[in-house]
Design an enzyme around this catalytic site. Structure first.
Site, mmCIF file in Angstrom:
data_model
loop_
_atom_site.group_PDB
_atom_site.id
_atom_site.type_symbol
_atom_site.label_atom_id
_atom_site.label_comp_id
_atom_site.label_asym_id
_atom_site.label_seq_id
_atom_site.Cartn_x
_atom_site.Cartn_y
_atom_site.Cartn_z
ATOM 1 N N GLU A 172 -2.595 -3.946 -1.945
ATOM 2 C CA GLU A 172 -1.498 -3.446 -1.104
ATOM 3 C C GLU A 172 -0.113 -3.816 -1.641
ATOM 4 O O GLU A 172 0.651 -4.556 -1.006
ATOM 5 C CB GLU A 172 -1.667 -3.945 0.330
ATOM 6 C CG GLU A 172 -2.957 -3.501 0.964
ATOM 7 C CD GLU A 172 -3.088 -3.850 2.440
ATOM 8 O OE1 GLU A 172 -4.008 -3.351 3.090
ATOM 9 O OE2 GLU A 172 -2.247 -4.637 2.952
ATOM 10 N N GLU A 354 -10.931 -2.199 2.362
ATOM 11 C CA GLU A 354 -10.684 -2.863 3.649
ATOM 12 C C GLU A 354 -10.725 -1.827 4.748
ATOM 13 O O GLU A 354 -10.157 -0.741 4.626
ATOM 14 C CB GLU A 354 -9.309 -3.557 3.691
ATOM 15 C CG GLU A 354 -9.184 -4.798 2.850
ATOM 16 C CD GLU A 354 -7.821 -5.465 2.994
ATOM 17 O OE1 GLU A 354 -7.162 -5.265 4.050
ATOM 18 O OE2 GLU A 354 -7.410 -6.161 2.065
#
Length: 448
Positions: A172, A354
Protein backbone atom coordinates in the site's frame (compact mmCIF):
# COMPACT_ATOMS: atom_id res chain seq x y z
CA UNK A 1 -21.97 -20.74 15.20
CA UNK A 2 -24.31 -20.26 12.26
CA UNK A 3 -22.92 -21.07 8.81
CA UNK A 4 -24.03 -19.03 5.79
CA UNK A 5 -26.17 -20.99 3.32
CA UNK A 6 -24.13 -23.02 0.80
CA UNK A 7 -20.94 -21.58 2.20
CA UNK A 8 -18.91 -24.55 0.96
CA UNK A 9 -20.62 -24.88 -2.43
CA UNK A 10 -17.97 -22.85 -4.25
CA UNK A 11 -15.15 -24.73 -5.90
CA UNK A 12 -11.73 -23.10 -6.15
CA UNK A 13 -8.84 -24.58 -8.18
CA UNK A 14 -6.67 -27.25 -6.62
CA UNK A 15 -3.57 -25.04 -6.84
CA UNK A 16 -5.22 -22.06 -5.11
CA UNK A 17 -3.22 -20.39 -2.35
CA UNK A 18 -5.03 -20.00 0.98
CA UNK A 19 -3.50 -17.85 3.66
CA UNK A 20 -3.58 -15.09 6.24
CA UNK A 21 -1.56 -11.89 6.34
CA UNK A 22 0.22 -9.86 9.03
CA UNK A 23 2.83 -7.09 9.17
CA UNK A 24 5.97 -6.78 11.26
CA UNK A 25 5.33 -3.65 13.31
CA UNK A 26 1.74 -4.63 14.01
CA UNK A 27 2.54 -7.99 15.62
CA UNK A 28 6.23 -8.57 16.35
CA UNK A 29 7.00 -6.39 19.37
CA UNK A 30 10.60 -6.77 20.58
CA UNK A 31 11.40 -3.34 19.16
CA UNK A 32 14.64 -3.07 21.14
CA UNK A 33 15.92 -6.64 20.88
CA UNK A 34 18.67 -8.31 18.89
CA UNK A 35 20.03 -5.13 17.38
CA UNK A 36 16.85 -3.77 15.83
CA UNK A 37 17.03 -0.04 15.20
CA UNK A 38 14.15 2.39 15.77
CA UNK A 39 11.55 2.80 13.04
CA UNK A 40 9.48 5.84 12.13
CA UNK A 41 6.54 4.24 13.93
CA UNK A 42 8.49 3.96 17.17
CA UNK A 43 9.19 7.68 16.90
CA UNK A 44 5.70 8.67 15.73
CA UNK A 45 3.95 6.72 18.49
CA UNK A 46 5.88 8.56 21.20
CA UNK A 47 4.42 11.93 20.18
CA UNK A 48 1.33 12.71 22.29
CA UNK A 49 -1.84 12.75 20.23
CA UNK A 50 -0.51 10.74 17.29
CA UNK A 51 -1.85 7.37 18.40
CA UNK A 52 -5.01 6.63 20.33
CA UNK A 53 -4.11 6.00 23.95
CA UNK A 54 -0.46 6.72 23.24
CA UNK A 55 -0.01 3.07 22.34
CA UNK A 56 2.89 1.64 20.35
CA UNK A 57 4.08 -1.62 18.83
CA UNK A 58 6.72 -2.15 21.51
CA UNK A 59 5.07 -5.41 22.61
CA UNK A 60 2.16 -5.78 20.16
CA UNK A 61 1.32 -9.52 19.87
CA UNK A 62 4.83 -10.61 20.93
CA UNK A 63 5.09 -12.58 17.69
CA UNK A 64 8.88 -12.24 17.84
CA UNK A 65 8.88 -14.68 20.75
CA UNK A 66 5.66 -16.58 20.00
CA UNK A 67 6.17 -17.22 16.29
CA UNK A 68 6.11 -21.00 16.64
CA UNK A 69 2.76 -20.89 18.42
CA UNK A 70 1.44 -18.54 15.73
CA UNK A 71 2.62 -20.77 12.89
CA UNK A 72 0.88 -23.69 14.57
CA UNK A 73 -2.29 -21.59 14.64
CA UNK A 74 -2.03 -20.92 10.91
CA UNK A 75 -1.34 -24.54 10.02
CA UNK A 76 -4.28 -25.57 12.20
CA UNK A 77 -6.57 -23.47 10.03
CA UNK A 78 -5.88 -25.76 7.03
CA UNK A 79 -4.03 -22.96 5.26
CA UNK A 80 -1.05 -23.39 2.94
CA UNK A 81 0.45 -19.90 3.01
CA UNK A 82 1.51 -17.12 5.35
CA UNK A 83 2.09 -13.55 4.19
CA UNK A 84 4.24 -11.44 6.52
CA UNK A 85 6.55 -8.46 6.25
CA UNK A 86 10.21 -8.05 7.12
CA UNK A 87 11.13 -5.11 9.34
CA UNK A 88 13.78 -3.03 7.58
CA UNK A 89 15.14 -1.76 10.97
CA UNK A 90 15.86 -5.36 12.01
CA UNK A 91 17.97 -5.94 8.90
CA UNK A 92 19.69 -2.53 8.76
CA UNK A 93 19.33 -0.74 12.12
CA UNK A 94 20.70 2.43 10.49
CA UNK A 95 18.86 1.83 7.23
CA UNK A 96 22.06 1.07 5.31
CA UNK A 97 25.55 -0.18 6.07
CA UNK A 98 26.22 -3.38 7.99
CA UNK A 99 23.58 -6.10 7.97
CA UNK A 100 22.25 -7.09 11.40
CA UNK A 101 22.50 -10.87 11.17
CA UNK A 102 20.51 -11.39 14.37
CA UNK A 103 17.56 -9.63 12.77
CA UNK A 104 17.71 -11.83 9.70
CA UNK A 105 18.07 -14.88 11.96
CA UNK A 106 14.51 -14.32 13.11
CA UNK A 107 13.10 -14.36 9.58
CA UNK A 108 15.30 -17.34 8.74
CA UNK A 109 13.66 -19.26 11.59
CA UNK A 110 10.22 -18.01 10.58
CA UNK A 111 10.60 -19.15 6.97
CA UNK A 112 11.93 -22.56 7.96
CA UNK A 113 9.14 -22.90 10.52
CA UNK A 114 6.51 -22.06 7.94
CA UNK A 115 7.90 -24.53 5.41
CA UNK A 116 8.07 -27.26 8.05
CA UNK A 117 4.34 -26.80 8.59
CA UNK A 118 3.42 -26.85 4.91
CA UNK A 119 3.04 -23.07 4.64
CA UNK A 120 4.37 -21.09 1.68
CA UNK A 121 6.15 -17.95 2.95
CA UNK A 122 5.08 -14.78 1.10
CA UNK A 123 7.30 -11.85 2.07
CA UNK A 124 6.51 -8.15 1.90
CA UNK A 125 9.68 -6.08 2.00
CA UNK A 126 8.14 -2.78 3.11
CA UNK A 127 5.05 -2.43 5.29
CA UNK A 128 5.52 1.15 6.53
CA UNK A 129 8.28 0.72 9.16
CA UNK A 130 11.10 2.78 7.65
CA UNK A 131 14.27 2.96 9.77
CA UNK A 132 14.23 6.28 11.64
CA UNK A 133 17.84 6.83 10.59
CA UNK A 134 16.69 7.06 6.97
CA UNK A 135 13.83 9.40 7.82
CA UNK A 136 16.42 11.63 9.46
CA UNK A 137 17.94 11.83 5.97
CA UNK A 138 14.63 12.71 4.31
CA UNK A 139 13.03 9.29 4.12
CA UNK A 140 11.06 8.65 0.94
CA UNK A 141 11.70 12.24 -0.13
CA UNK A 142 15.44 11.52 -0.49
CA UNK A 143 16.38 10.56 -4.07
CA UNK A 144 18.94 8.03 -2.78
CA UNK A 145 16.26 5.89 -1.20
CA UNK A 146 15.75 3.69 -4.26
CA UNK A 147 19.36 2.50 -3.87
CA UNK A 148 18.92 2.04 -0.11
CA UNK A 149 15.79 -0.01 -0.70
CA UNK A 150 17.43 -2.18 -3.36
CA UNK A 151 20.35 -2.86 -0.99
CA UNK A 152 17.88 -3.90 1.70
CA UNK A 153 15.92 -6.12 -0.72
CA UNK A 154 19.10 -7.89 -1.78
CA UNK A 155 20.14 -8.47 1.84
CA UNK A 156 16.80 -10.12 2.61
CA UNK A 157 16.97 -12.24 -0.52
CA UNK A 158 20.56 -13.27 0.20
CA UNK A 159 19.37 -14.88 3.43
CA UNK A 160 15.86 -16.12 2.59
CA UNK A 161 16.36 -16.81 -1.12
CA UNK A 162 14.11 -19.20 -2.99
CA UNK A 163 12.65 -20.70 0.17
CA UNK A 164 10.22 -17.78 -0.11
CA UNK A 165 7.35 -18.23 -2.58
CA UNK A 166 7.02 -14.53 -3.38
CA UNK A 167 8.50 -11.14 -2.62
CA UNK A 168 6.31 -8.04 -2.73
CA UNK A 169 8.27 -4.80 -2.81
CA UNK A 170 5.67 -2.60 -1.09
CA UNK A 171 2.44 -2.82 0.81
CA UNK A 172 0.00 0.00 0.00
CA UNK A 173 2.43 2.72 -1.12
CA UNK A 174 -0.52 5.16 -1.31
CA UNK A 175 -0.69 4.95 2.49
CA UNK A 176 3.03 5.60 2.83
CA UNK A 177 2.95 8.72 0.64
CA UNK A 178 -0.51 10.10 1.36
CA UNK A 179 -1.11 9.22 5.01
CA UNK A 180 2.54 9.58 6.00
CA UNK A 181 3.65 12.64 4.06
CA UNK A 182 0.47 14.56 3.13
CA UNK A 183 -2.28 13.97 5.69
CA UNK A 184 0.19 13.15 8.47
CA UNK A 185 -2.05 10.54 10.09
CA UNK A 186 0.69 7.93 9.78
CA UNK A 187 4.41 8.04 10.45
CA UNK A 188 6.43 10.14 9.85
CA UNK A 189 3.54 12.58 10.32
CA UNK A 190 4.44 15.12 7.61
CA UNK A 191 1.71 17.30 6.16
CA UNK A 192 2.90 18.58 2.80
CA UNK A 193 1.49 17.66 -0.60
CA UNK A 194 4.68 18.44 -2.50
CA UNK A 195 6.70 16.15 -0.22
CA UNK A 196 4.03 13.48 -0.54
CA UNK A 197 4.22 13.54 -4.34
CA UNK A 198 8.00 13.39 -4.20
CA UNK A 199 7.78 10.39 -1.87
CA UNK A 200 5.33 8.64 -4.21
CA UNK A 201 7.68 9.22 -7.15
CA UNK A 202 10.65 7.79 -5.27
CA UNK A 203 8.59 4.78 -4.18
CA UNK A 204 7.92 4.00 -7.85
CA UNK A 205 11.64 4.25 -8.63
CA UNK A 206 12.50 2.10 -5.60
CA UNK A 207 10.04 -0.56 -6.69
CA UNK A 208 11.60 -0.75 -10.16
CA UNK A 209 15.13 -0.71 -8.79
CA UNK A 210 14.42 -3.52 -6.32
CA UNK A 211 12.68 -5.72 -8.90
CA UNK A 212 15.63 -5.28 -11.26
CA UNK A 213 18.07 -6.17 -8.49
CA UNK A 214 16.14 -9.27 -7.44
CA UNK A 215 15.68 -10.43 -11.05
CA UNK A 216 19.45 -10.30 -11.44
CA UNK A 217 19.72 -12.96 -8.71
CA UNK A 218 17.90 -15.48 -10.94
CA UNK A 219 15.52 -16.18 -8.09
CA UNK A 220 12.69 -18.63 -8.63
CA UNK A 221 10.52 -16.67 -6.18
CA UNK A 222 7.69 -14.63 -7.66
CA UNK A 223 8.16 -10.87 -7.68
CA UNK A 224 5.37 -8.30 -7.41
CA UNK A 225 3.90 -5.56 -5.30
CA UNK A 226 0.76 -4.93 -3.24
CA UNK A 227 -1.64 -2.02 -3.74
CA UNK A 228 -4.75 -0.88 -1.88
CA UNK A 229 -7.31 -0.45 -4.64
CA UNK A 230 -10.91 0.74 -4.70
CA UNK A 231 -13.85 0.90 -7.05
CA UNK A 232 -14.70 4.60 -7.22
CA UNK A 233 -18.31 5.76 -7.62
CA UNK A 234 -19.69 9.23 -8.22
CA UNK A 235 -22.22 10.37 -5.63
CA UNK A 236 -24.64 11.37 -8.43
CA UNK A 237 -24.78 11.17 -12.21
CA UNK A 238 -23.94 14.86 -12.57
CA UNK A 239 -21.00 15.80 -14.79
CA UNK A 240 -19.29 17.43 -11.81
CA UNK A 241 -19.50 14.35 -9.60
CA UNK A 242 -18.48 12.10 -12.48
CA UNK A 243 -15.37 14.18 -13.17
CA UNK A 244 -14.51 14.29 -9.47
CA UNK A 245 -14.76 10.50 -9.28
CA UNK A 246 -12.50 10.05 -12.31
CA UNK A 247 -9.90 12.29 -10.69
CA UNK A 248 -10.02 10.44 -7.36
CA UNK A 249 -9.72 7.13 -9.21
CA UNK A 250 -6.50 8.33 -10.84
CA UNK A 251 -5.08 9.76 -7.62
CA UNK A 252 -5.72 6.63 -5.56
CA UNK A 253 -5.60 3.79 -8.08
CA UNK A 254 -3.97 5.00 -11.29
CA UNK A 255 -1.18 6.90 -9.56
CA UNK A 256 0.23 3.57 -8.34
CA UNK A 257 -0.95 1.23 -11.09
CA UNK A 258 0.15 3.22 -14.13
CA UNK A 259 3.85 3.63 -13.24
CA UNK A 260 4.46 -0.05 -12.50
CA UNK A 261 2.34 -1.34 -15.41
CA UNK A 262 2.74 1.45 -18.00
CA UNK A 263 5.76 3.45 -16.89
CA UNK A 264 3.85 6.74 -16.64
CA UNK A 265 1.62 8.71 -14.28
CA UNK A 266 -2.05 9.20 -15.29
CA UNK A 267 -2.68 12.45 -17.16
CA UNK A 268 -5.73 13.78 -15.28
CA UNK A 269 -4.01 13.47 -11.91
CA UNK A 270 -0.78 14.95 -13.29
CA UNK A 271 -2.67 18.01 -14.47
CA UNK A 272 -4.42 18.45 -11.13
CA UNK A 273 -1.15 18.14 -9.20
CA UNK A 274 0.76 20.41 -11.61
CA UNK A 275 1.51 23.17 -9.09
CA UNK A 276 3.00 20.70 -6.59
CA UNK A 277 4.81 18.20 -8.78
CA UNK A 278 8.49 17.48 -8.28
CA UNK A 279 10.76 17.23 -11.29
CA UNK A 280 9.90 13.90 -12.88
CA UNK A 281 12.37 12.19 -15.19
CA UNK A 282 10.27 10.26 -17.74
CA UNK A 283 13.09 7.77 -18.38
CA UNK A 284 13.52 7.13 -14.66
CA UNK A 285 9.78 6.70 -14.17
CA UNK A 286 9.66 4.26 -17.08
CA UNK A 287 12.08 2.06 -15.11
CA UNK A 288 9.31 1.47 -12.57
CA UNK A 289 7.68 -0.72 -15.18
CA UNK A 290 9.30 -4.11 -14.67
CA UNK A 291 7.93 -7.54 -15.54
CA UNK A 292 5.86 -8.72 -12.57
CA UNK A 293 4.80 -12.23 -11.66
CA UNK A 294 1.82 -11.00 -9.69
CA UNK A 295 -0.08 -8.00 -8.43
CA UNK A 296 -1.34 -8.09 -4.85
CA UNK A 297 -4.76 -6.50 -4.32
CA UNK A 298 -5.87 -5.25 -0.92
CA UNK A 299 -9.61 -4.56 -0.84
CA UNK A 300 -11.69 -3.16 1.99
CA UNK A 301 -14.35 -0.75 0.65
CA UNK A 302 -15.29 1.52 -2.24
CA UNK A 303 -14.71 5.24 -2.57
CA UNK A 304 -17.81 7.44 -2.87
CA UNK A 305 -17.00 10.82 -4.41
CA UNK A 306 -18.85 14.11 -4.75
CA UNK A 307 -17.94 17.24 -6.71
CA UNK A 308 -16.33 18.89 -3.70
CA UNK A 309 -13.55 16.34 -4.12
CA UNK A 310 -14.35 14.55 -0.87
CA UNK A 311 -14.20 10.76 -0.95
CA UNK A 312 -15.86 8.58 1.64
CA UNK A 313 -15.71 4.91 2.58
CA UNK A 314 -19.01 4.19 0.90
CA UNK A 315 -22.23 6.19 0.53
CA UNK A 316 -23.39 8.18 3.57
CA UNK A 317 -26.58 6.17 4.01
CA UNK A 318 -27.64 5.23 7.51
CA UNK A 319 -29.05 1.86 6.50
CA UNK A 320 -25.95 0.17 5.08
CA UNK A 321 -23.77 -2.25 7.00
CA UNK A 322 -20.49 -0.78 8.18
CA UNK A 323 -17.46 -2.12 10.01
CA UNK A 324 -16.06 -0.73 13.24
CA UNK A 325 -13.87 1.51 11.06
CA UNK A 326 -16.99 3.09 9.56
CA UNK A 327 -16.30 1.43 6.19
CA UNK A 328 -19.17 0.21 4.04
CA UNK A 329 -19.40 -3.57 3.65
CA UNK A 330 -19.56 -3.86 -0.13
CA UNK A 331 -18.56 -7.33 -1.40
CA UNK A 332 -19.59 -6.63 -4.99
CA UNK A 333 -16.86 -4.02 -5.10
CA UNK A 334 -14.23 -6.75 -5.11
CA UNK A 335 -15.74 -8.31 -8.25
CA UNK A 336 -16.00 -4.91 -9.89
CA UNK A 337 -12.45 -4.01 -8.94
CA UNK A 338 -10.93 -7.25 -10.22
CA UNK A 339 -12.80 -7.33 -13.52
CA UNK A 340 -12.13 -3.64 -14.25
CA UNK A 341 -8.50 -4.03 -13.25
CA UNK A 342 -7.96 -7.01 -15.50
CA UNK A 343 -9.80 -5.39 -18.40
CA UNK A 344 -7.53 -2.34 -18.14
CA UNK A 345 -4.13 -3.85 -17.30
CA UNK A 346 -4.34 -7.61 -17.97
CA UNK A 347 -1.89 -8.65 -15.26
CA UNK A 348 -0.94 -12.33 -15.52
CA UNK A 349 -1.72 -13.21 -11.88
CA UNK A 350 -3.46 -11.61 -8.91
CA UNK A 351 -3.40 -12.41 -5.23
CA UNK A 352 -5.99 -10.99 -2.86
CA UNK A 353 -3.32 -10.05 -0.35
CA UNK A 354 -5.61 -8.42 2.21
CA UNK A 355 -9.34 -8.60 2.75
CA UNK A 356 -11.02 -8.33 6.12
CA UNK A 357 -12.88 -6.15 8.57
CA UNK A 358 -12.78 -4.78 12.10
CA UNK A 359 -15.80 -5.37 14.29
CA UNK A 360 -16.47 -4.77 17.97
CA UNK A 361 -15.64 -8.31 19.02
CA UNK A 362 -16.31 -9.52 22.55
CA UNK A 363 -14.62 -12.48 24.23
CA UNK A 364 -17.30 -14.23 26.29
CA UNK A 365 -16.80 -17.57 28.03
CA UNK A 366 -13.75 -18.28 25.91
CA UNK A 367 -15.47 -17.64 22.59
CA UNK A 368 -15.91 -14.81 20.09
CA UNK A 369 -19.09 -14.98 18.04
CA UNK A 370 -18.21 -12.65 15.17
CA UNK A 371 -20.97 -13.53 12.74
CA UNK A 372 -20.55 -10.23 10.90
CA UNK A 373 -16.98 -11.20 9.98
CA UNK A 374 -18.10 -14.67 8.90
CA UNK A 375 -20.59 -13.03 6.55
CA UNK A 376 -17.89 -10.63 5.36
CA UNK A 377 -15.43 -13.39 4.47
CA UNK A 378 -18.08 -15.59 2.88
CA UNK A 379 -19.54 -12.81 0.73
CA UNK A 380 -16.15 -11.55 -0.45
CA UNK A 381 -14.89 -15.02 -1.31
CA UNK A 382 -18.01 -15.45 -3.43
CA UNK A 383 -17.07 -12.32 -5.35
CA UNK A 384 -13.50 -13.57 -5.82
CA UNK A 385 -14.89 -16.81 -7.23
CA UNK A 386 -17.27 -14.87 -9.47
CA UNK A 387 -14.38 -12.78 -10.83
CA UNK A 388 -12.40 -15.93 -11.53
CA UNK A 389 -15.32 -17.35 -13.45
CA UNK A 390 -15.30 -14.13 -15.48
CA UNK A 391 -11.70 -14.82 -16.46
CA UNK A 392 -9.65 -12.94 -13.84
CA UNK A 393 -6.57 -15.06 -12.94
CA UNK A 394 -6.74 -14.87 -9.14
CA UNK A 395 -4.27 -17.35 -7.65
CA UNK A 396 -4.74 -16.88 -3.92
CA UNK A 397 -6.54 -15.23 -1.02
CA UNK A 398 -5.04 -13.94 2.24
CA UNK A 399 -7.46 -12.93 4.98
CA UNK A 400 -6.54 -9.83 6.98
CA UNK A 401 -5.59 -10.52 9.57
CA UNK A 402 -4.40 -13.62 11.35
CA UNK A 403 -4.92 -11.97 14.71
CA UNK A 404 -5.91 -8.74 16.39
CA UNK A 405 -2.97 -6.37 16.38
CA UNK A 406 -1.67 -2.82 16.50
CA UNK A 407 -3.89 -0.83 14.15
CA UNK A 408 -1.54 2.10 13.58
CA UNK A 409 -3.03 5.45 14.71
CA UNK A 410 -5.96 3.56 16.26
CA UNK A 411 -3.64 1.70 18.63
CA UNK A 412 -5.24 -1.52 19.86
CA UNK A 413 -8.82 -0.25 19.67
CA UNK A 414 -9.72 -1.96 16.37
CA UNK A 415 -9.76 -5.71 15.97
CA UNK A 416 -9.26 -7.10 12.45
CA UNK A 417 -8.12 -10.58 13.44
CA UNK A 418 -9.83 -13.90 12.94
CA UNK A 419 -7.95 -14.85 16.11
CA UNK A 420 -8.65 -12.84 19.26
CA UNK A 421 -5.64 -11.59 21.24
CA UNK A 422 -5.78 -10.72 24.91
CA UNK A 423 -3.03 -8.11 25.00
CA UNK A 424 -2.46 -8.54 28.75
CA UNK A 425 -1.89 -12.29 28.65
CA UNK A 426 -1.11 -12.74 24.93
CA UNK A 427 -3.63 -15.56 24.86
CA UNK A 428 -4.87 -16.40 21.36
CA UNK A 429 -8.48 -17.53 20.88
CA UNK A 430 -10.01 -18.66 17.60
CA UNK A 431 -13.02 -16.55 16.73
CA UNK A 432 -15.95 -18.09 14.93
CA UNK A 433 -14.60 -16.53 11.74
CA UNK A 434 -11.34 -18.49 12.12
CA UNK A 435 -13.30 -21.70 12.59
CA UNK A 436 -15.43 -20.89 9.55
CA UNK A 437 -12.38 -20.09 7.42
CA UNK A 438 -10.67 -23.27 8.61
CA UNK A 439 -13.67 -25.37 7.60
CA UNK A 440 -14.15 -23.54 4.30
CA UNK A 441 -10.53 -23.98 3.27
CA UNK A 442 -10.50 -27.56 4.55
CA UNK A 443 -13.42 -28.36 2.27
CA UNK A 444 -11.68 -26.72 -0.70
CA UNK A 445 -8.40 -28.52 -0.14
CA UNK A 446 -10.13 -31.86 0.46
CA UNK A 447 -11.42 -31.71 -3.11
CA UNK A 448 -7.90 -31.73 -4.53
Amino acid sequence: MSTPPDSHALSFPAHFTWGVATSAYQIEGATREDGRGPSIWDTFARVPGNVLGGESGEVACDHYHRWEQDLELIAGLNLNAYRFSVAWPRVFPQGTGTVNTRGLDFYDRLVDGALARGLQPHVTLYHWDLPQALQDRGGWANPDISDWFAQYALAVHARLGDRVSSYATFNEPWCTAELGYHIGRHAPGIRDLRTSLLASYHIQLAHGRAVQALRAQNSRAELGTVLNLYPVDAATSSAEDTEAALLVDEKINGWYLDPILRGTFPKRALADYAAYLPDIDPAALASARQPLDFLGVNYYFRQWVSQDGASRAGPPHADIERTAMGWEVYPEGLYRLLTDLHRTYAVQKYYITENGAAFDDQLENGEVHDEARVRFLDSHLREVHRAMQAGVPVAGYFAWSLMDNYEWAFGYSKRFGIVHVDYHTQRRTLKDSAKWYRDFVGTQRART
